[in-house]
Design an enzyme around this catalytic site. Structure first.
Site, PDB file in Angstrom:
ATOM      1  N   GLU B  60      33.885  36.256  39.778  1.00 60.45           N
ATOM      2  CA  GLU B  60      33.585  35.481  40.991  1.00 60.45           C
ATOM      3  C   GLU B  60      32.406  34.542  40.771  1.00 60.45           C
ATOM      4  O   GLU B  60      32.392  33.422  41.295  1.00 60.45           O
ATOM      5  CB  GLU B  60      33.329  36.425  42.170  1.00 60.45           C
ATOM      6  CG  GLU B  60      34.558  37.213  42.619  1.00 60.45           C
ATOM      7  CD  GLU B  60      34.881  38.408  41.716  1.00 60.45           C
ATOM      8  OE1 GLU B  60      34.018  38.777  40.893  1.00 60.45           O
ATOM      9  OE2 GLU B  60      35.985  38.966  41.824  1.00 60.45           O
ATOM     10  N   HIS B 129      37.153  46.851  50.638  1.00 55.24           N
ATOM     11  CA  HIS B 129      38.142  45.843  51.057  1.00 55.24           C
ATOM     12  C   HIS B 129      38.069  45.624  52.562  1.00 55.24           C
ATOM     13  O   HIS B 129      39.044  45.221  53.180  1.00 55.24           O
ATOM     14  CB  HIS B 129      39.570  46.285  50.691  1.00 55.24           C
ATOM     15  CG  HIS B 129      39.740  46.593  49.247  1.00 55.24           C
ATOM     16  ND1 HIS B 129      39.411  47.805  48.709  1.00 55.24           N
ATOM     17  CD2 HIS B 129      40.187  45.845  48.228  1.00 55.24           C
ATOM     18  CE1 HIS B 129      39.663  47.793  47.403  1.00 55.24           C
ATOM     19  NE2 HIS B 129      40.125  46.614  47.089  1.00 55.24           N
TER      20      HIS B 129
END
Lengths: 410, 337
Positions: B60, B129
């Site tokens: 990322e 998540h």
């Protein structure tokens, strides 16, 4: 288990500390001209020797030897030498200015001038550089006005960065010089993105970026190598191994276990290790990497092997952690003297011309400093408007910043 | 107009922008050939080619850094971070770089980049998540933070984000990708097709950044919400029988303070709702702003309803989630105050 010795934790330690005699006997310095020059389409696994060797062109006699000799004409060499002299004079003046209280902070590149300057010479003028904080030579080589650099260092009313940035964190898109960050290593993967954009647009410009040996330990370094490899980005990834990251020697970045150039091999990126104090060798490897990038062959990792002669910054005192005579003992010499000796050897330079060039550089720096100081220095003279503090956070100022500006009374 | 769910609307926004501007590139983990784990970039690679919409390494920090470099070149990258929970490796690049480059270079370089990322819980995603990290970004000056709550807004806001000259964090409430979840986890979820805001123009249009939307008019109490909680708050008002005015903020930074103030001055009461953890959440900022701007109109202390200050717990999702019951109770307390 019984027959084994207990585990022990290793903490790296440099060979010499203050009070010790400097000792560079572990550093292998091969003769100039002994490393081969492969074709630019060489793959990483065919270039292991280049990542572990040391590319050198200038020998002890001041001769340019071997396959990597870029055969530059004397006029280019003299320009290179004069640019290094000017950079050193600029550094000395700005360091003194900090000591005089005219600015808060300064960083010199003494001993590392050949890197930025030979590389700027080897790149095209519109290639984009993503430097760390010790490549001021790029700007000087590309003709950025000294007085502008000083205005930035002094945060005065003419500071192109409007007093918002720490001294020496220059930015000039017009000179292909990306805004310097104080958060180390962030520029490395950004340069890869710029290079990818250039490739996407079918441009012919490439990117080059610089990072220190210490900062190779950051994740950004590895992300940059990975992305550059995956997308075959037209980028030159430079590691300036000047042996010291403030007080931590390069052993703390893993430099004793493998060369920094060899970091490229695991990513499929050829790594070249070069004598960073050898103007000709630095020029030649950069030219090789640039040609490779421009031919769509992808990235190159270059380790520029050098020594940080001065402290990390004006806030640092290197005598606290390394022998003060270490710089003099550095086996690869001084980049200015080595290029000077080469030009004298060629019959294209002399001691007198060198002295005159040094004086000329000092005069140029002095004149620029007079001009910049007349505008202002940090905390005295003309400063940027404090309203600038609130400008440019966003393209359009949102209501909450407008309100805060009103509250601040500026 | 076509009926779209939120994923389709986001896909349509990117489709429109890829078609309009060749400087728009889309990339991220699994977004290329596969079309994204939530299908937001489905078919885009096939339609525009591999150099317009492509896969990346799992990195990322690298994704965002590369986007910054591209934006500095002059492109308009739109990157996907697969879950907001995965954005932290990119935090330095967002905070120290994307948010600061315009300022520190005095406008010499800019970062017109959009970072799309699904956020929020209610999907049994566990603590990695389900997070709602918006306050980490609203605290970083130089970033804009956007949270849509309907397909229509998602498309219009995403197009505005892509066209914006500053970096935008675009948080997508994944619990309402497929339908306007109202917080009753034990009831069937209505599909978007039954909601008026699922009617989305096929072509180009924008919803401006910095403009809130009054989604339910009322006179008793103002409820400030964004993303999934806009729908939960409306259900709470309906079921509590309270004449609440529900404001969908749509953009957290820049914030539409005028709409908030106008409403609170009318109702004299305010409840702030978010799914993110309570302490130092964006609700604290909203509460302070309401107090600063509307103090003499307030009939009761402002209430916050938020996720508890724990990691998002897998098996206790519905005890954690600030559902209609908790919001209804807060509205009642404010009404009594």
């Amino acid at each position: 288990m019984k027959n084994r010795k207990a585990l022990s934790l290793r903490i790296p330690e440099p060979v010499s500390r203050p009070g010790d005699k400097p000792d560079f006997s572990k550093i292998a310095v091969p003769e100039a001209g002994t490393v081969r020059k492969p074709p630019i389409d060489t793959r990483a696994n065919e270039a292991m020797d280049l990542a572990n060797g040391l590319i050198r062109v200038l020998n002890r006699k001041g001769e340019a030897v071997g396959a990597w000799d870029p055969k530059l004409d004397p006029e280019t060499l003299r320009r290179g030498l004069k640019t290094m002299i000017l950079t050193r004079a600029y550094d000395d003046r700005m360091f003194r200015a900090q000591r005089q209280g005219k600015t808060s902070f300064y960083m010199k590149c003494t001993g590392e001038e050949a890197i930025a300057i030979a590389q700027a010479f080897a790149l095209e003028r519109d290639d984009m550089c993503f430097p760390s904080y010790r490549q001021q030579g790029l700007l000087i080589a590309r003709g950025y006005p000294l007085v502008q650099m000083m205005n930035q260092v002094y945060s005065n009313a003419a500071d192109p960065l409007k007093g918002r940035q720490l001294p020496i964190m220059y930015s000039s898109k017009a000179h292909g010089f990306f805004t310097i960050s104080g958060n180390l290593g962030t520029q490395f993967p950004q340069a890869v993105g710029w290079a990818m954009a250039s490739a996407y647009k079918g441009d012919d410009r490439i990117a080059a970026t610089w990072i220190g040996d210490g900062t190779t330990a950051e994740g950004d370094f590895h992300q940059a190598l990975n992305f550059a490899s995956v997308y075959r980005a037209p980028v030159i990834l430079n590691v300036v191994n000047n042996q010291w990251a403030i007080s931590s020697y390069q052993g703390f970045a893993g430099g004793e276990e493998a060369t920094f150039a060899a970091r490229g091999l695991g990513y499929g990126i050829p790594g070249l290790r070069v004598d960073g104090n050898d103007f000709l060798a630095v020029f030649a490897v950069t030219q090789w990497a640039a040609e490779r990038a421009r031919s769509n062959l992808g990235p190159t990792l270059i380790e520029l092997y050098t020594y940080r002669v001065e402290g990390h910054s004006t806030s640092d005192d290197p005598s606290r952690y390394r022998p003060s005579e270490e710089a003099k003992a550095w086996p690869l010499g001084d980049p200015v003297i080595r290029l000077k000796d080469h030009l004298i050897h060629l019959g294209e330079w002399s001691e007198e011309r060198h002295e005159a060039a040094e004086k000329e550089a000092m005069d140029e720096v002095r004149a620029a400093n007079t001009e910049a100081s007349a505008i202002g220095t940090l905390g005295s003279g003309k400063a940027p408007s404090a309203r600038e503090m609130f400008e440019g956070v966003y393209k359009d100022m949102p209501w909450h910043l407008r309100r805060q500006r009103q509250q601040s009374g500026v | 107009m076509v009926s779209m769910n939120m994923v389709q609307a986001l896909n349509s926004a990117m489709d429109v922008m890829l078609g309009r501007n060749e400087d728009v590139l889309i990339f991220g983990e699994d977004v290329g050939y596969f079309g994204g784990v939530f299908r937001a970039t489905d078919q885009l690679q096939r339609k525009y080619g591999v150099t317009r919409c492509f896969d990346t390494p799992i990195g990322e920090g690298g994704i965002v850094a590369v986007a910054i470099g591209m934006a500095a070149y002059g492109l308009r990258p739109v990157v996907e971070i697969q879950f907001a929970d995965y954005i932290y490796p990119a935090f330095d690049q967002l905070v120290s770089e994307a948010a600061r480059i315009r300022y520190r270079s005095a406008g010499d370089f800019t970062v017109p980049m959009t970072v799309r990322t699904p956020y929020g819980g209610g999907i049994f995603g566990g603590q990695t998540h389900s997070q709602s990290p918006e306050a980490l970004f609203t605290h970083v000056t130089g970033l804009k933070t956007v949270v849509p709550s309907t397909p229509y807004d998602a498309k219009g806001l995403l197009i505005s984000a892509i066209e914006d000259e500053d970096p935008v964090i675009f948080l997508e409430p994944k619990r309402i990708y497929n339908g306007p979840f109202d917080g009753y986890h034990d009831r069937p979820v209505q599909p978007w097709s039954k909601h008026p805001a699922s009617q989305v123009p096929e072509g180009y249009y924008t919803v401006p950044l910095g403009k809130a939307n009054v989604v339910r008019e009322g006179g008793d109490v103002t409820v400030l919400a964004y993303g999934t909680m806009v729908h939960v708050a409306q259900a709470a008002a309906r079921d509590a029988g309270i004449d609440a005015e529900v404001i969908d903020l749509r953009t957290l930074i820049p914030l539409d303070i005028e709409t908030i103030v106008q409403s609170v001055e009318k109702t004299g009461r305010c409840v702030v709702v978010h799914e993110a953890t309570l302490t130092s959440g964006f609700g604290a900022e909203l509460t302070a702003l309401v107090q600063e701007h509307c103090f003499y109109h307030l009939e009761a202390p402002v209430e916050r309803v938020a996720g508890w200050d724990t990691p998002y717990p897998h098996a206790f999702e519905w005890q954690y989630f600030p559902g209609p019951k908790r919001i209804g109770e807060a509205m009642r307390r404010v009404m009594e105050g």
